[in-house]
Design an enzyme around this catalytic site. Structure first.
Site, PDB file in Angstrom:
ATOM      1  N   GLU B  49      43.312  49.355  28.160  1.00  0.00           N
ATOM      2  CA  GLU B  49      43.268  50.701  28.622  1.00  0.00           C
ATOM      3  C   GLU B  49      43.615  50.668  30.331  1.00  0.00           C
ATOM      4  OE1 GLU B  49      39.959  53.043  27.350  1.00  0.00           O
ATOM      5  OE2 GLU B  49      40.773  53.337  25.490  1.00  0.00           O
ATOM      6  N   ASP B  60      34.406  61.081  35.002  1.00  0.00           N
ATOM      7  CA  ASP B  60      33.992  59.609  35.344  1.00  0.00           C
ATOM      8  C   ASP B  60      32.796  59.495  36.390  1.00  0.00           C
ATOM      9  OD1 ASP B  60      37.370  59.072  35.375  1.00  0.00           O
ATOM     10  OD2 ASP B  60      35.888  57.779  34.280  1.00  0.00           O
TER      11      ASP B  60
END
Lengths: 294, 270
Positions: B49, B60
């Site tokens: 990824e 995040d």
């Protein structure tokens, strides 16, 4: 909902103080995310929040202002969703926040409309409000949207001037994009990275805007413009002397536009300005700019 | 058949699970990202990824936030990220690549331009974190026509109805977010992941990948036992954070930094 913990983001600190106030009253835990740059320039409000029992969390990523505080609040919410409610302080964010905040803020427009009719026998000709995230403006505008004779002007933060790139005026200079869970006009570079903003006023220092304003702009129901920090400071002083009302630096943007445009309008033109906040919180910011030690 | 589907079928035949490391492109620079990708493949990664940086990565945690800051310090863009994929493909035609990121840079490029650039660079699947399937009709049509796999997130808080709808729009694999939180969080509960995966398997035949909070060989093995793929991001990026942004590294020099992947591979295959 059974939630015992409240989180909020805040720019100027007003929303942070409001959230801390209700949390204190209801016995809820409260955490307010605030950019470290905003903490510095709105010290009085930070102290108020702490006095009310809130935990003020400084955010020092990105531009250290409102958008970064919102990022951190969203992260907290995703982590603590079971016991936490996120009170977003403006009319942006994921659905249903823009709708919720608009609905609550529309008390402004509803009462204003009623009172204007009572006092003058007619509707106002032009509504004017400052636009950061856009909550005070949408609160004023929303109930008047069906009244076609009523024009609407949103005044964004022009900072050092739109041509300098150092401002917070996405409706004036930006393009549609996606941030914080909504699609709206944003200030970003050619790679889609969100730009840093600048405004003398913490509450307007946001590179996006509530999506409903983006829609009102696109359908030409409202027009959006900007005034500079300098014009804002002049307006701050002008209203203070003229009316004995110290306006918030945010609201001073609306005043600044009126100072420029009102002389061009007929005497009986009714301009309804949203004085969205008080300037007590801004005294040390203004003093600093003037080189005065308070 | 997509590279991703082919990869899962092959692994299933071997009785093995996919190991999917995540990297932020441009951390510490695109040259090192390229070499890291080769090093990861050499050490057991089945799919990569690759994240393109965005200034406001709201899903995040601090580890990936800092990786993104490092990548943005040298202006790494979506275009640069696609360029890394092209260069990777010069010597690797097999390892599937999933491009991962937030929607705004894609909006700026334009959906069709993005899809064309992605397929031409050798990208196999796209995972846009803040683009719910409900809002992405036009984009999905374009991605599907371009034959890019569309990977979506399902979370512990996703209702069964919505999970079903999400799975219907997915291809390649479905990414199950293991915990309530952001990347790199420490509150992984394997038992609850298993419960949710069992439920998810009633909605889809697609392989299920699990990510967020997987940090060592032990957790990789535990998750590998119940899922079809193990995604590791922050734990790996912690090691990459030590790399020098002005240096070039060879694949063999990087191997000591990505030892975690080898450990996870070994544990998962045991």
């Amino acid at each position: 909902m059974g939630k015992t913990r409240i989180i909020a983001e805040t720019g100027a600190g007003q929303h942070g103080v409001a959230s801390a106030t209700v949390a204190a009253r209801l016995g809820l835990e409260c955490h307010v995310y605030m950019g470290t740059e905003d903490i510095r320039r709105q010290a009085a409000n930070v102290y108020r929040m702490k006095m009310l029992g809130a935990n003020v969390v400084g955010v020092d990523s990105g531009s250290c202002t409102l958008k970064d505080a919102m990022n951190e609040a969203l992260r907290d919410w995703a982590t603590n969703v079971d016991n936490t409610y996120y009170i977003i302080g403006t009319v942006a964010g994921p659905h249903p926040y823009p709708m919720l905040v608009r609905d609550f803020q529309s008390v402004i427009g509803r009462e204003a409309r009623e009172q204007c009719l009572e006092m003058t026998g007619r509707l106002p000709d032009t509504l004017v409000a400052c636009v950061g995230g856009g909550s005070n403006a949408i609160g004023l505008f929303y109930p008047f949207i069906p009244d076609e004779s009523v024009a609407m002007v949103g005044v964004e933060a022009g900072g050092y001037g739109l041509s300098t790139g150092q401002h917070a005026a996405p409706l004036c200079t930006g393009q549609p994009g996606v941030l914080h869970g909504n699609r709206t006009y944003l200030m970003n570079d050619e790679n889609g990275q969100i730009l840093d903003t600048h405004s003398i006023s913490a509450g307007l220092d946001y590179p996006g805007v509530g999506p409903e304003h983006s829609w009102l702009k696109d359908i030409h129901r409202a027009t959006y413009t900007a005034v500079t920090d300098e014009e804002t400071l002049d307006a701050f002083k002008f209203l203070t002397r003229m009316e004995g009302i110290i306006p918030a630096l945010e609201s001073s943007h609306a005043i600044a536009w009126v100072m420029k445009e009102a002389p061009k309008l007929p005497r009986d033109h009714i301009l309804l300005i949203n004085l969205s906040g008080r300037g007590d919180k801004d005294m040390h910011t203004v003093a600093e700019i003037e080189g005065i030690v308070v | 058949m997509s590279r991703i589907t082919g990869c899962f079928e092959k692994l299933q035949g071997e009785g093995r699970k996919a190991l999917i490391p995540y990297l932020t492109a441009g951390d510490p620079n695109t040259g090192t990202t390229l070499e890291l990708m080769h090093a990861l493949v050499a050490n057991g990664a089945d799919i990569i990824e690759l994240g393109f940086p965005f200034t406001d990565p709201t899903s995040d945690g601090p580890v990936i936030q800092r990786a993104v800051e490092r990548a943005l310090a040298n202006n790494t863009s979506l275009r640069d990220t696609l360029d890394v994929v092209s260069r990777f493909r010069e010597t690797n035609a097999d390892t599937p690549i999933v491009l991962m990121g937030y929607l705004n840079p894609v909006e700026c490029m334009g959906y069709q331009a993005f899809a064309d650039a992605a397929i031409n660079s050798g990208v196999d699947g796209v995972l846009i974190v803040d683009m719910p399937p409900e809002e992405s009709h036009d984009f999905l049509e374009i991605l599907k026509k371009t034959e890019l796999d569309t990977i979506f997130l399902v979370a512990p808080t996703t209702s069964s109805d919505r999970a079903r709808r999400i799975c219907e729009q997915s291809s390649g694999y479905v990414y199950y977010v293991s915990l309530k939180g952001v990347t790199g969080a420490g509150n992984l509960d394997v038992a609850s992941v298993k419960e949710n995966l069992d439920r998810l398997r009633t909605c889809t035949e697609l392989p299920l990948g699990v990510g967020f909070g997987i940090k060592d060989a032990t957790t990789a093995k535990q998750i590998g036992d119940i899922a079809d793929a193990v995604v590791v991001g922050s734990a790996l990026i912690n090691r990459i954070a030590e790399l020098d942004p002005v240096r070039e590294y060879s694949v063999s020099e990087l191997e000591s930094h990505i030892g975690l992947i080898g450990e996870m591979r070994e544990a998962m295959d045991a």
